[in-house]
Motif scaffolding. Structure first.
Motif, PDB file in Angstrom:
ATOM      1  N   ALA A  57       0.592  -1.279  -0.050  1.00  0.00           N
ATOM      2  CA  ALA A  57      -0.141   0.102   0.144  1.00  0.00           C
ATOM      3  C   ALA A  57       0.815   1.107   0.204  1.00  0.00           C
ATOM      4  CB  ALA A  57      -0.784  -0.011   1.257  1.00  0.00           C
ATOM      5  N   GLY A  58       0.407   2.513  -0.167  1.00  0.00           N
ATOM      6  CA  GLY A  58       1.078   3.616  -0.108  1.00  0.00           C
ATOM      7  C   GLY A  58       0.469   4.706  -1.057  1.00  0.00           C
ATOM      8  N   THR A  59       0.708   5.830  -0.955  1.00  0.00           N
ATOM      9  CA  THR A  59       0.279   6.971  -1.853  1.00  0.00           C
ATOM     10  C   THR A  59       1.141   7.031  -2.980  1.00  0.00           C
ATOM     11  OG1 THR A  59      -0.148   8.216   0.074  1.00  0.00           O
ATOM     12  CG2 THR A  59       0.011   9.498  -1.975  1.00  0.00           C
ATOM     13  N   ASN A  60       2.300   6.975  -3.201  1.00  0.00           N
ATOM     14  CA  ASN A  60       2.999   7.023  -4.209  1.00  0.00           C
ATOM     15  C   ASN A  60       4.374   5.810  -4.051  1.00  0.00           C
ATOM     16  OD1 ASN A  60       2.825  10.124  -3.770  1.00  0.00           O
ATOM     17  ND2 ASN A  60       2.632   9.717  -5.875  1.00  0.00           N
ATOM     18  N   THR A 156      -2.662  -2.605  -3.293  1.00  0.00           N
ATOM     19  CA  THR A 156      -3.867  -2.328  -2.999  1.00  0.00           C
ATOM     20  C   THR A 156      -4.511  -1.345  -3.952  1.00  0.00           C
ATOM     21  OG1 THR A 156      -2.997  -0.329  -1.904  1.00  0.00           O
ATOM     22  CG2 THR A 156      -3.469  -1.928  -0.366  1.00  0.00           C
ATOM     23  N   GLY A 157      -5.754  -1.223  -4.082  1.00  0.00           N
ATOM     24  CA  GLY A 157      -6.518  -0.371  -4.961  1.00  0.00           C
ATOM     25  C   GLY A 157      -6.549   1.095  -4.631  1.00  0.00           C
ATOM     26  N   LEU A 158      -7.107   1.317  -3.389  1.00  0.00           N
ATOM     27  CA  LEU A 158      -7.239   2.664  -2.747  1.00  0.00           C
ATOM     28  C   LEU A 158      -7.342   2.311  -1.256  1.00  0.00           C
ATOM     29  CD1 LEU A 158      -8.301   5.435  -3.239  1.00  0.00           C
ATOM     30  CD2 LEU A 158     -10.574   4.509  -3.348  1.00  0.00           C
ATOM     31  N   GLY A 159      -6.425   3.029  -0.587  1.00  0.00           N
ATOM     32  CA  GLY A 159      -6.258   3.070   0.803  1.00  0.00           C
ATOM     33  C   GLY A 159      -5.813   1.821   1.455  1.00  0.00           C
ATOM     34  N   GLY A 160      -6.444   1.077   2.173  1.00  0.00           N
ATOM     35  CA  GLY A 160      -5.956  -0.170   2.644  1.00  0.00           C
ATOM     36  C   GLY A 160      -6.974  -0.522   3.481  1.00  0.00           C
ATOM     37  N   ARG A 161      -7.566  -0.197   4.602  1.00  0.00           N
ATOM     38  CA  ARG A 161      -8.303  -0.833   5.517  1.00  0.00           C
ATOM     39  C   ARG A 161      -9.661  -1.387   5.027  1.00  0.00           C
ATOM     40  NH1 ARG A 161     -12.630   1.163   8.789  1.00  0.00           N
ATOM     41  NH2 ARG A 161     -12.460   3.026   7.978  1.00  0.00           N
ATOM     42  N   LEU A 162     -10.263  -0.617   4.102  1.00  0.00           N
ATOM     43  CA  LEU A 162     -11.469  -1.182   3.552  1.00  0.00           C
ATOM     44  C   LEU A 162     -11.241  -1.566   2.090  1.00  0.00           C
ATOM     45  CD1 LEU A 162     -14.170   1.523   5.271  1.00  0.00           C
ATOM     46  CD2 LEU A 162     -13.510  -0.878   5.875  1.00  0.00           C
ATOM     47  N   ILE A 175       3.960  -0.441   3.436  1.00  0.00           N
ATOM     48  CA  ILE A 175       3.361   0.793   3.173  1.00  0.00           C
ATOM     49  C   ILE A 175       4.557   1.638   2.609  1.00  0.00           C
ATOM     50  CG2 ILE A 175       1.924   2.635   4.173  1.00  0.00           C
ATOM     51  CD1 ILE A 175       0.988   0.869   6.245  1.00  0.00           C
ATOM     52  N   THR A 176       4.352   2.226   1.553  1.00  0.00           N
ATOM     53  CA  THR A 176       5.534   2.730   0.716  1.00  0.00           C
ATOM     54  C   THR A 176       5.575   4.161   1.405  1.00  0.00           C
ATOM     55  OG1 THR A 176       4.276   3.471  -0.973  1.00  0.00           O
ATOM     56  CG2 THR A 176       5.586   1.628  -1.431  1.00  0.00           C
ATOM     57  N   ASN A 177       4.595   4.954   1.360  1.00  0.00           N
ATOM     58  CA  ASN A 177       4.607   6.394   2.068  1.00  0.00           C
ATOM     59  C   ASN A 177       3.195   6.582   2.208  1.00  0.00           C
ATOM     60  OD1 ASN A 177       3.759   6.939  -0.782  1.00  0.00           O
ATOM     61  ND2 ASN A 177       5.915   7.790  -1.217  1.00  0.00           N
ATOM     62  N   VAL A 178       2.936   7.881   2.876  1.00  0.00           N
ATOM     63  CA  VAL A 178       1.504   8.437   2.936  1.00  0.00           C
ATOM     64  C   VAL A 178       1.571   9.920   2.693  1.00  0.00           C
ATOM     65  CG1 VAL A 178      -0.151   8.895   4.726  1.00  0.00           C
ATOM     66  CG2 VAL A 178       1.270   6.885   5.036  1.00  0.00           C
ATOM     67  N   GLY A 179       0.624  10.316   1.550  1.00  0.00           N
ATOM     68  CA  GLY A 179       0.649  11.812   1.142  1.00  0.00           C
ATOM     69  C   GLY A 179      -0.724  11.904   0.973  1.00  0.00           C
ATOM     70  N   GLY A 199      -4.251   0.133   7.882  1.00  0.00           N
ATOM     71  CA  GLY A 199      -5.397  -0.861   8.155  1.00  0.00           C
ATOM     72  C   GLY A 199      -4.988  -2.215   7.378  1.00  0.00           C
ATOM     73  N   ILE A 200      -3.676  -2.268   6.680  1.00  0.00           N
ATOM     74  CA  ILE A 200      -3.607  -3.582   6.128  1.00  0.00           C
ATOM     75  C   ILE A 200      -2.535  -4.367   6.952  1.00  0.00           C
ATOM     76  CG2 ILE A 200      -3.663  -2.696   3.576  1.00  0.00           C
ATOM     77  CD1 ILE A 200      -0.950  -2.905   3.469  1.00  0.00           C
ATOM     78  N   ILE A 201      -1.977  -3.577   8.021  1.00  0.00           N
ATOM     79  CA  ILE A 201      -1.053  -4.165   8.954  1.00  0.00           C
ATOM     80  C   ILE A 201      -1.627  -5.503   9.745  1.00  0.00           C
ATOM     81  CG2 ILE A 201       0.256  -4.081  10.993  1.00  0.00           C
ATOM     82  CD1 ILE A 201       0.796  -1.059  10.059  1.00  0.00           C
ATOM     83  N   LYS A 202      -1.220  -6.725   9.850  1.00  0.00           N
ATOM     84  CA  LYS A 202      -1.991  -7.792  10.322  1.00  0.00           C
ATOM     85  C   LYS A 202      -1.076  -8.239  11.561  1.00  0.00           C
ATOM     86  CE  LYS A 202      -4.990  -8.488   6.977  1.00  0.00           C
ATOM     87  NZ  LYS A 202      -4.408  -7.275   5.934  1.00  0.00           N
ATOM     88  N   PRO A 203      -1.922  -8.854  12.688  1.00  0.00           N
ATOM     89  CA  PRO A 203      -1.092  -9.270  13.712  1.00  0.00           C
ATOM     90  C   PRO A 203       0.061 -10.496  13.430  1.00  0.00           C
ATOM     91  CG  PRO A 203      -3.532  -9.556  13.917  1.00  0.00           C
ATOM     92  CD  PRO A 203      -3.231  -9.038  12.548  1.00  0.00           C
ATOM     93  N   GLY A 204       1.104  -9.928  14.010  1.00  0.00           N
ATOM     94  CA  GLY A 204       2.326 -10.625  13.839  1.00  0.00           C
ATOM     95  C   GLY A 204       3.133 -10.686  12.363  1.00  0.00           C
ATOM     96  N   VAL A 205       2.447 -10.037  11.508  1.00  0.00           N
ATOM     97  CA  VAL A 205       3.034 -10.122  10.318  1.00  0.00           C
ATOM     98  C   VAL A 205       3.821  -8.713  10.145  1.00  0.00           C
ATOM     99  CG1 VAL A 205       2.492  -9.867   7.707  1.00  0.00           C
ATOM    100  CG2 VAL A 205       1.079 -11.015   9.220  1.00  0.00           C
TER     101      VAL A 205
END
Length: 462
Positions: A57-60, A156-162, A175-179, A199-205
């Motif tokens: 995931a990431g913005t850019n 990811t397509g858009l965002g992450g959590r949903l 997660i590359t970056n956030v912008g 939101g894509i971060i998973k337990p223990g991963v």
């Protein structure tokens, strides 16, 4: 279970029919949430549970990191599925196995398997699946029932959590970056966007990130800690040091918690690509430590060097010089401006641009406008677009404040705009070295790239 549904009225007779149906689902828009995709995958036997995912995931930088990972893993003789978006040439680009697009026969068979289940879902309270949900289901069926890759590089397509790609359980998360991007859907602040991507971060991963914004980095760190996911952050647990930079070759050293690697090279341009390559190298190091991935140093070096990624600082014409770069948000435009200053030589800079309506246009233009001699503002051939006149109003307002283009030209038809851009290069003084740049939304980049390289229209889209 058969791979193909019976030939009923709901079935398709060709890959073109199947893709037309999928693309037509864009009318349902974007509906974040995992309920429909979970129901769809349950009906299809949950093929995602058979696969090992690298979730990015990431913005850019998502696409570049995915390209680096795919290239190195393939060089190391692993079978790799690569799922990315949007696509620049054809719908099948986004579903690749070992660098090859999904073939028409397989696509048709799998879509005919998905269609009856999608129709059933449409008749429930959940409603019809969206285009991206069907595409995600198609990818999971392809990788989980047909090709069985060793790893799936999963963007990811858009965002992450949903985002519907979040249905998977990865072996490593990136997660590359956030912008500032998709703020209409993800929230108005960096903190809002960071929470969605975290939101894509998973337990223990384990999680690898290059997020540099302090607020975003803090949210990712807190989320990782709460889920007991080991964090590897650029600038803390790993880093890179440029050794030499020139057009089409950047050499850098990588420093990680497990070892250092000297003199790695990438041919993608822009110093931001060094950060992307370092993220990919750290991700591979995590896989090496946690899952006994075997990647020899020579395969790492060759895989990074041979990585290509279309539409990102891509020189598609040498005479006249035309550079494509899908800088569609402020962070992307800042990276483009830095690359133009650090890597490319020119006496005159002409830029053609089109944007989508949901972008931070003023902050994007601020980065590049003072460098530009002529700005050609156009529109992408897409149902959602920003009117050229509206973007021109922003540019003219900023020009009064910042200076910049001597000429701002408005031409809504992108083909005529491209002709204006090329003509301006040929009319430049003989002693002047002109660089023409096409930038902004990837929907424009897709059309211009396909037209210049192949003389055809693209099938670009999500």
């Amino acid at each position: 279970m058969k791979n193909e549904s019976p030939r009923t009225g709901a079935g398709f007779n060709s890959a073109e029919e199947a893709m037309s149906w999928i693309v037509g689902l864009t009318n349902f828009g974007i509906r974040p949430g995992l309920d429909r995709i979970k129901l769809l995958m349950e009906a299809l036997g949950n093929p995602e549970r058979r696969l090992k995912f690298i979730h990015v995931a990431g913005t850019n930088g998502k696409g570049s990191v995915c390209a680096y990972l795919t290239s190195v893993l393939r060089k190391a003789k692993y079978d790799v599925g690569t799922f990315t978006s949007p696509y620049l040439t054809s719908y099948a680009n986004r579903l690749q196995y070992n660098g090859q697009d999904i073939d028409d026969e397989t696509l048709l068979r799998l879509v005919n398997r998905i269609k009856p289940e999608a129709d059933k879902l449409a008749g429930t309270e959940w409603g019809a699946p969206t285009m991206f949900e069907i595409t995600t289901a198609l990818a999971l069926l392809y990788y989980g029932t047909v090709t069985f890759p060793d790893y799936v590089v999963w963007e990811t397509g858009l965002g992450g959590r949903l985002d519907v790609t979040n249905i998977v359980s990865p072996v490593v998360t990136v997660i590359t970056n956030v912008g500032h991007d998709h703020m209409d859907l993800l929230g108005p602040t960096i903190a809002d966007i960071a929470r969605e991507k975290a939101g894509i971060i998973k337990p223990g991963v384990p999680i690898v990130t290059a997020a540099g914004h302090p607020e975003a980095a803090a949210i990712i760190r807190e989320t990782a800690e709460s889920k007991k996911a080991t964090l590897y952050a650029l600038g803390d647990q790993f880093g890179f040091k440029p050794e030499s930079i020139r057009e089409n070759e950047q050499i850098f050293g990588f420093q990680g918690p497990f070892r250092a690697i000297q003199s790695l090279a990438v041919t993608l341009n822009g110093t931001h690509q060094l950060a992307n390559a370092a993220v990919a190298a750290m991700t591979l190091e995590v896989l090496r430590q946690y899952y006994a991935l075997i990647v020899d140093d020579e395969d790492l070096e060759a895989g990074l060097r041979e990585t290509s990624w279309p539409g990102r600082l891509e020189m598609v014409s040498d005479s006249p010089r035309i550079l494509l770069d899908g800088a569609h948000n402020p962070e992307g435009m800042e990276a483009l401006a830095a690359a133009l200053s650090d890597i490319y030589s020119f006496d005159r800079l002409n830029v053609m641009i089109a944007m989508m309506p949901n972008k931070n246009h003023e902050h994007s233009l601020r980065h590049i406008l003072p460098m530009v001699d002529m700005l050609v503002i156009t529109e992408p051939d897409f149902h959602k677009k920003m009117a050229a006149e509206d973007l021109a109003a922003v540019a003219n307002r900023l020009k009064a404040e910042l200076g910049g283009p001597r000429d701002i030209v408005v031409e809504p038809d992108w083909r005529r705009a491209l002709t204006l851009l090329r003509d301006a290069s040929s009319q430049a003084p003989a002693q002047g070295d002109t660089l023409s740049v096409v930038t902004g939304t990837l929907y424009l980049i897709a059309d211009v790239r396909s037209w210049l390289l192949h003389g055809t229209n693209s099938e670009k889209g999500w």
